[in-house]
Design an enzyme around this catalytic site. Sequence first.
Site, short mmCIF file in Angstrom:
data_model
loop_
_atom_site.label_atom_id
_atom_site.label_comp_id
_atom_site.label_asym_id
_atom_site.label_seq_id
_atom_site.Cartn_x
_atom_site.Cartn_y
_atom_site.Cartn_z
N GLU A 21 -5.95 24.03 48.12
CA GLU A 21 -5.45 23.46 46.87
C GLU A 21 -4.55 24.49 46.21
O GLU A 21 -4.88 25.67 46.18
CB GLU A 21 -6.62 23.09 45.96
N CYS A 27 -4.11 7.39 45.48
CA CYS A 27 -3.95 6.63 44.24
C CYS A 27 -2.66 5.82 44.29
O CYS A 27 -2.24 5.26 43.28
CB CYS A 27 -3.96 7.57 43.03
#
Length: 389
Positions: free
Chosen positions: A275, A348
Site C-alpha cells: 500500500e 468499487c
Amino acid sequence: MTTKCPHFQTQQCQSCQWINRPYDEQLNEKQIHLKQQIAPLDQSQLRWSAPFQSRQSGFRNKAKMVVSGAVERPVLGILKDQNAPQSAVDLTDCLLYSAGFKPIFPVLKDFIGRAGLVPYNVAKQKGELKYILLTESGYQGDIMLRFVLRSENKIPLIRRELAKLREKLPQLKVISANIQPQHAAILEGEKEIFFTERQVLEERFNRIPLFIRPQGFFQTNPQVAEGLYGTAQQWVKDLPVNKLWDLFCGVGGFGLHCAKALQEKNPDIELTGIEIAPSAIYCAGLSAQKCGLKKVNFQSLDAANFALNQDENKPDLVIVNPPRRGIGKPLAQFLNQMQPQFILYSSCNAISMTKDLLELTHYQLQKIQLFDMFPHTSHYEVLTLLIKR
C-alpha cells in the site's frame, strides 16, 4: 420501504440521489447494472450470491462537516455554494450518521465558541476552522475528532479548552488538528497535531483488530465492510494457498482476514501486503501484531510497481482492491502472465473492473457478489473470485 430525508425533500442536500426509491428497487437496479457491465466476460462457471444488504440509516461511521456561520453560532454540514456563507445547511441530523454522533455535535458547537475557532469564510479567505471530521469505532464506541484548520494560530486555545471537552465527551479517544493552509477545495493537509496520547482507533471485524488513523482510508459502512471481508475469508480459507499478495491493501482488511483463516490450517502461509500510504501500512502492521500472525510483511510501496518488479516468489493468491480507476492494463497483463492460481478482486467500480478482467484471459470467473456499501446512491462494491483455467 423508503427513507424520508427532509434535507433531500427541500433540495438542501442531494448527496443521496436514490433516497426516495424503495430499498429493494435500489438493490435491483445495482444488480442489473453489475450484470450489464460484466456481460462481455465468460460466465459459464460463475456462481452468483445474493446482494449483501446494508442498514438503510445510521450506518455511516464517518462525518465530514464543513464549518460555517459565526463563531458563536457555527453551522456544521455543507455549503451549497462555496462562495456564499448564507447557503450553509446544518446536517447534524443526517440520517446516515451513526447514533453515536448525535450527542457530540451540540457540545462541539459550544466548544467552537469557547476556543474562538472562527469558521473559515471561503469568499473572504478569512477564519480558521474549515472542517470537523468524526470517525467512530463500533468496537467500543470510541470516536476520533479532527479539526481541520487554516493555521496553527488556535492550537493553544484548543489545548486550553480540551480538558472540559473530554470531560463532557469521554468517548473522544483520539483528538487532533490537521493544518490545511491552502485556499482550495482540499480536505486536509500534510501536518497532523495530536492532542491525545492515542493516535489510532481500534475497530474489530470478525474478531480481527483493524486500526483507523488520521489521513488513512477506512470503509465508511462498517456493517457491510465486515461482511465483505468475512466473505473474502470464506471464499479462500479452503484454497490450496501457501503464499499470497494483498495489493492496494490499505489497513490490511482483506489480507489479514485471508491469512488468519489460511494460517489456522497451515502456519507457514506467507502474506505480503502493499500500500502506498505509510499511515495505512502502520495500521496494518499493528493489526498483524495484535492478531499474532507470523510471516506477514506489509510495505509502503506503489502496488503496481511492486508487482511488476517481482521476478521470483510467485504467489498462489493475489488480492487486489484498487481505487476506482482499477488495477490498469500493465498490472492486469502482468498478473495474466505470472498466473497465480487464484485472484480475488474487490472493486468499487464495475466498469474499470470489467476492463481489467478482460485482460485476464487465463482466468475463469467463479464467484461474484454485490455489497451495498453506499445505500441511496448508484455506487456499490463488488467481490469476485477468479481461478486459473
